[in-house]
Design an enzyme around this catalytic site. Structure first.
Site, mmCIF file in Angstrom:
data_model
loop_
_atom_site.group_PDB
_atom_site.id
_atom_site.type_symbol
_atom_site.label_atom_id
_atom_site.label_comp_id
_atom_site.label_asym_id
_atom_site.label_seq_id
_atom_site.Cartn_x
_atom_site.Cartn_y
_atom_site.Cartn_z
ATOM 1 N N HIS A 40 0.831 -1.220 0.000
ATOM 2 C CA HIS A 40 0.000 0.000 0.000
ATOM 3 C C HIS A 40 0.864 1.268 0.000
ATOM 4 O O HIS A 40 0.435 2.303 0.492
ATOM 5 C CB HIS A 40 -0.945 0.046 1.207
ATOM 6 C CG HIS A 40 -1.710 -1.219 1.415
ATOM 7 N ND1 HIS A 40 -2.967 -1.435 0.900
ATOM 8 C CD2 HIS A 40 -1.371 -2.374 2.064
ATOM 9 C CE1 HIS A 40 -3.384 -2.665 1.245
ATOM 10 N NE2 HIS A 40 -2.416 -3.247 1.939
ATOM 11 N N SER A 82 14.859 21.975 -15.592
ATOM 12 C CA SER A 82 13.624 22.715 -15.837
ATOM 13 C C SER A 82 13.971 24.037 -16.511
ATOM 14 O O SER A 82 15.058 24.571 -16.323
ATOM 15 C CB SER A 82 12.928 22.976 -14.503
ATOM 16 O OG SER A 82 12.075 24.094 -14.611
ATOM 17 N N LYS A 85 15.831 21.863 -10.403
ATOM 18 C CA LYS A 85 15.198 20.620 -10.815
ATOM 19 C C LYS A 85 16.136 19.647 -11.532
ATOM 20 O O LYS A 85 16.999 20.040 -12.297
ATOM 21 C CB LYS A 85 14.009 20.912 -11.744
ATOM 22 C CG LYS A 85 12.814 21.536 -11.062
ATOM 23 C CD LYS A 85 12.202 20.666 -9.969
ATOM 24 C CE LYS A 85 11.341 19.570 -10.540
ATOM 25 N NZ LYS A 85 10.083 20.049 -11.094
ATOM 26 N N GLU A 145 9.725 8.735 -16.795
ATOM 27 C CA GLU A 145 8.343 9.203 -16.990
ATOM 28 C C GLU A 145 7.855 8.887 -18.402
ATOM 29 O O GLU A 145 6.713 8.474 -18.606
ATOM 30 C CB GLU A 145 8.254 10.709 -16.749
ATOM 31 C CG GLU A 145 8.486 11.115 -15.308
ATOM 32 C CD GLU A 145 8.642 12.632 -15.180
ATOM 33 O OE1 GLU A 145 7.620 13.324 -15.204
ATOM 34 O OE2 GLU A 145 9.791 13.102 -15.102
#
Ligand code: ARG
Length: 456
Positions: free
Chosen positions: A156, A277, A283, A290
């Site tokens: 979980h 970024s 970043k 992704e």
């Protein structure tokens, strides 16, 4: 250009219809397979006495020169051609004359395209298998270097029990090994030659389908000519296998994305496989992971497109089936690209064992072991479970871990607690005590590593 089938028609087809009908802008990907199939078909025609040795000689030389010229870029594909099969045949006739017109004897584009697609898919499936093996090897290397690295195992997405990083990574090795066997399994079923099925009913010529099949590396021929030209199960099966690969890659990607966040910081991805970024200078984004996660959707889509295209199609060939190619090509290319980027990303990924250990220390992931401590000393499991739950309640209130509660306080919960409990609930002991096969225990992980190595 006049159509090959112009004789039956009174007027030319509409330009829009021609463009709509044409598949050369994507099926040209199979030009090598098409030419290879044609060469073997011609050789068989000669063996069967259907064309002369001389004709075979000029067909073979003509096809070889076309292959060469397409590969080198010297021969531009004619985008007005209906498909790659028509293009190659027309070009052959242009180069060698009448002998070229004999190539299509005892063959139809229906069995030709079924053959080409199988040859193409076989090559591509085998290169996917090679990439999968490389990936398993890369993951295995990281696992081998992290057999002592303790991290929290989750259910979980809540910290559950301590495991080693090696154990976690080996789970992925098992998945990708199954993927290898899934792809190879589909290849086994696919590896039968449909060539010689002709349009659908076979041919009146004395062809020898088996010898062509053998020459092209097939295990045999498809036994029913109608099935031979209609079957695209192999596309569905491989797209399904590729979908499972992508599903596995997307789960792994998701974990890598989480692990490389500040919230986890279990791994750091190499600069070469991350991006910055345009506005936030701090970043470092896991874009490759992704993208792999995102591309999973298109591979599922390709599978659905093929299944839906085939649904309800009457036998035998229907032009709908031309729609198979863009889906399978996309599926193949996407899965290959994803594997190609994933391998170096894993190879260069830096695990951060201290952070994993720190996370494992918090979250009471040794609670099960503390309950086991009591049960092994005679307390029934449900009572032990309840006692430990109460201890945890205290820890939460006092913001302590289980090993920070002094023994006299433990004694207030149960007389059975003794000084050896601290050793018993240390993370290292939790791992060491897992003795079941397949578990996170050190010996078990060693066995898993040996298993993966043997499978490779
Ligand atoms: N371009 C077609 C395809 O990809 C080749 C087969 C065409 N056969 C036919 N009878 N029109 O499916």
């Amino acid at each position: 250009m006049e159509k090959m089938w112009a004789g039956r028609f009174e007027k030319a087809s509409d330009k829009l219809a021609d463009d709509f009908n044409s598949s050369i802008h994507f099926d040209s990907k199979m030009y090598k397979h098409d030419i290879r199939g044609s060469m073997e078909h011609a050789a068989m025609l000669c063996r069967a006495g259907i064309i002369s040795a001389e004709e075979l000689g000029s067909i073979t030389a003509g096809l070889a020169s076309i292959l060469n010229d397409i590969s080198s870029g010297e021969l531009q594909l004619d985008m007005n051609a209906e498909d790659i099969h028509m293009f190659v045949e027309a070009e052959l006739t242009r180069r060698i004359g009448d002998a070229g017109k004999k190539l299509h004897t005892a063959r139809s584009r229906n069995d030709q395209v079924a053959l080409d697609l199988r040859l193409y898919m076989r090559d591509e499936a085998l290169s996917v298998v090679e990439l999968l093996k490389k990936l398993v090897r890369a993951i295995l290397e990281v696992a081998k270097a992290n057999t002592e690295t303790i991290m929290p195992g989750y259910t979980h997405l809540q910290r559950a029990q301590p495991i080693t990083f090696a154990h976690h990574l080996l789970a992925y090795c098992m998945m990708f090994l199954r993927d290898v066997s899934r792809v190879l399994d589909a290849v086994l079923r696919m590896n039968y030659s449909p060539l010689g099925s002709c349009a659908l009913a076979g041919t009146t010529y004395p062809t020898d389908r088996d010898s062509v099949a053998l020459a092209l590396g097939f295990d045999g021929i498809t036994m029913n000519s109608i099935d031979g030209v209609s079957d695209r199960d192999f596309c569905v099966e491989l797209e399904a296998a590729f979908s499972v690969i992508m599903m596995h890659l997307s789960r792994f990607s998701e974990e890598i994305i989480l692990w490389s966040s500040w919230e986890f910081k279990f791994v750091e991805l190499d600069d070469a496989y991350t991006t910055g970024s345009s506005i936030m200078p701090q970043k470092k984004n896991p874009d490759m992971a992704e993208l792999v996660r995102g591309k999973c959707g298109r591979v599922y889509g390709d599978l659905m497109a093929t299944l839906t295209m085939l649904k309800g199609l009457p036998l035998a060939y229907n032009k709908d089936m031309q729609e198979d190619k863009e889906a399978v090509f996309d599926s193949v290319e996407t899965v290959k690209k994803c594997l190609e980027i994933f391998i170096p990303m894993i190879e260069t990924m830096k695990p951060l064992p201290e952070n994993m250990y720190a996370a494992a220390k918090r979250g009471f992931i040794n609670a099960t072991d503390l309950a086991d401590y009591l049960t092994k000393r005679g307390v029934p499991f449900r009572s032990a479970y309840k006692t430990v739950g109460t201890v945890i309640g205290k820890c939460v209130k006092e913001n302590k871990t289980l090993d920070e509660i002094p023994l006299d306080e433990y004694k207030q919960f149960s007389e059975v607690f003794d000084a050896d409990l601290y050793e018993e609930i240390s993370l290292e002991t939790c791992i060491k005590k897992r003795i079941s096969r397949g578990s996170t225990g050190y010996d078990s992980v060693k066995e898993q590593i040996a298993y993966v190595e043997a499978e490779l």
